[in-house]
Design an enzyme around this catalytic site. Sequence first.
Site, PDB file in Angstrom:
ATOM      1  N   HIS A   1      42.370  50.585 106.104  1.00  0.00           N
ATOM      2  CA  HIS A   1      43.538  51.366 106.671  1.00  0.00           C
ATOM      3  C   HIS A   1      42.838  52.420 107.735  1.00  0.00           C
ATOM      4  O   HIS A   1      42.479  53.631 107.341  1.00  0.00           O
ATOM      5  CB  HIS A   1      43.986  52.315 105.707  1.00  0.00           C
TER       6      HIS A   1
ATOM      7  N   HIS B   1      42.967  54.005 112.099  1.00  0.00           N
ATOM      8  CA  HIS B   1      43.571  54.181 113.176  1.00  0.00           C
ATOM      9  C   HIS B   1      42.354  54.361 114.390  1.00  0.00           C
ATOM     10  O   HIS B   1      41.740  55.355 114.355  1.00  0.00           O
ATOM     11  CB  HIS B   1      44.464  55.427 113.140  1.00  0.00           C
ATOM     12  N   LEU B   2      42.191  53.228 115.071  1.00  0.00           N
ATOM     13  CA  LEU B   2      41.391  53.308 116.093  1.00  0.00           C
ATOM     14  C   LEU B   2      41.856  53.785 117.610  1.00  0.00           C
ATOM     15  O   LEU B   2      40.977  54.077 118.522  1.00  0.00           O
ATOM     16  CB  LEU B   2      40.745  51.768 116.268  1.00  0.00           C
TER      17      LEU B   2
ATOM     18  N   ASN C   1      49.950  51.812 115.220  1.00  0.00           N
ATOM     19  CA  ASN C   1      50.920  52.834 116.018  1.00  0.00           C
ATOM     20  C   ASN C   1      50.117  53.191 117.126  1.00  0.00           C
ATOM     21  O   ASN C   1      49.626  54.231 117.235  1.00  0.00           O
ATOM     22  CB  ASN C   1      51.316  53.950 114.976  1.00  0.00           C
TER      23      ASN C   1
ATOM     24  N   ASP D   1      52.814  51.768 109.694  1.00  0.00           N
ATOM     25  CA  ASP D   1      52.264  52.706 109.253  1.00  0.00           C
ATOM     26  C   ASP D   1      52.275  53.939 110.310  1.00  0.00           C
ATOM     27  O   ASP D   1      52.143  53.833 111.291  1.00  0.00           O
ATOM     28  CB  ASP D   1      50.821  52.787 109.068  1.00  0.00           C
TER      29      ASP D   1
ATOM     30  N   HIS E   1      53.996  52.581 104.391  1.00  0.00           N
ATOM     31  CA  HIS E   1      53.498  54.376 104.588  1.00  0.00           C
ATOM     32  C   HIS E   1      54.965  54.904 103.952  1.00  0.00           C
ATOM     33  O   HIS E   1      56.041  54.656 104.428  1.00  0.00           O
ATOM     34  CB  HIS E   1      53.841  54.760 106.055  1.00  0.00           C
TER      35      HIS E   1
ATOM     36  N   HIS F   1      47.991  55.047 100.937  1.00  0.00           N
ATOM     37  CA  HIS F   1      47.674  56.457 100.800  1.00  0.00           C
ATOM     38  C   HIS F   1      48.380  57.307  99.850  1.00  0.00           C
ATOM     39  O   HIS F   1      48.928  58.224 100.059  1.00  0.00           O
ATOM     40  CB  HIS F   1      47.616  57.413 101.731  1.00  0.00           C
TER      41      HIS F   1
ATOM     42  N   ASP G   1      42.234  56.072 105.944  1.00  0.00           N
ATOM     43  CA  ASP G   1      43.210  56.504 106.844  1.00  0.00           C
ATOM     44  C   ASP G   1      42.668  57.202 107.947  1.00  0.00           C
ATOM     45  O   ASP G   1      43.330  58.152 108.374  1.00  0.00           O
ATOM     46  CB  ASP G   1      44.239  57.587 106.170  1.00  0.00           C
TER      47      ASP G   1
ATOM     48  N   HIS H   1      42.010  62.965 116.000  1.00  0.00           N
ATOM     49  CA  HIS H   1      42.744  63.780 117.044  1.00  0.00           C
ATOM     50  C   HIS H   1      41.927  64.759 117.757  1.00  0.00           C
ATOM     51  O   HIS H   1      40.678  65.118 116.862  1.00  0.00           O
ATOM     52  CB  HIS H   1      44.040  64.757 116.483  1.00  0.00           C
TER      53      HIS H   1
END
Length: 422
Positions: A60, A62-63, A94, A151, A178, A231, A304, A308
Amino acid sequence: MTLLIKNVHAVDPSVSLDDVVDIYAEDGIIKKIGKVDMPADRVIDGQSKLVAFPGLFDMHVHLRDPGFTHKEDIITGTNAAKAGGFTGVACMPNTKPVTDNAETVAYILKKAEQTGINVYPVGCITKGMMSKELTDFDELKKAGCIAISDDGRPVENAELMRQALEKSDQYGFTVLSHCEDLNIINGGIINKGDVSEKLGVKGMDRASEDYITAREIALAMSCNAKIHICHVSTKGSVNIIRAAKKDGVKVTCETAPHYFTYTDEKLLGRDADYRMSPPLRTEEDRLAIEDALLDGTIDCIITDHAPHSAEEKAVFEKAPNGVVGLETSLAMTLTRLYHTGKASLSKIAQLMAINPREILGIEPVKIAEGSKCDIAIFDPEFEWVVIPEKLHSKSKNTVFKNEKCNGKVLYTICNGNIVFEL
């Protein structure tokens, strides 16, 4: 190329290995385990104090690539993964565009060829992640997706989710959910409770997670399908999942180190780096998550990993949710579970290397003769402090900033190649 790892404490519960051994690999394959006395192109001496796990796997992450590469990209994200001991990751859909078509999957896989580790795309359940129409599962499977998820948000249409679960076995997909009802959250930004009231901000009621967790389990039961709950953060969800497992429901689940380390008290400083979705909860929830990891209710530890930029995280009330975690996951798990005597090294290897691959149906990685040489080598006693600026991730929004840890990855080996060395 030949590689010899000498005097290393190898731990792999999948092959009942927990001993100080030598590991000899040639052309990416482990050829001998035991006492090895032969030359090699590269020798790593574990001095009987370093530990070797099967290469870790994070199911899990996010690249942020394509579309949000100011936050992270496939190269920087996998650099962070390698520094954390991961030889494989599953990346969430996403992105922009979202991963609901073969073209986007092909882009991810092509760029991932440069990384030296294994990147597995997760495709969307619904087109555009809009909860209105299922994606073409056949197209996503042929393109290379290994699971499906929307997700970042739940599939709001329950019947559509049921149909996805019903079809999933046909394509060998694990459905990753999710579990947060957006109507219940209704603009909340942290856990609803004493801390949200003190800060005067809108809270996210735990019912949002518990309700969708219960819904997904009911839907999976209706069609005898597998469901994976992402999660987990609440005592309620833990209890629902535990009961479902006892009833024979095909449910698995995950949690992240921040949920068994911190509570929403961390938000009192109004620092958005401690905001994620689902949010940090109460001490009662934290203890429930820890107990569920130890008793097997929670199947794996993930990060997860959600980068940002500093600018995006600057204003507490307006910042997006999410924290990075690939480089701190093993260290914090060792610090909180192993060094406190709550979990063995074998248990941690199960949670971070073996179970995630099994849940996704990916070929297992083993420290065994004849297996490919995917290994994470770490010093469990190495003391260090998490300095955000030193992280390999493009973004530095770590919940563990300035935290003292015990345990550091020194080498990550994938397919016999040393892809990270401290």
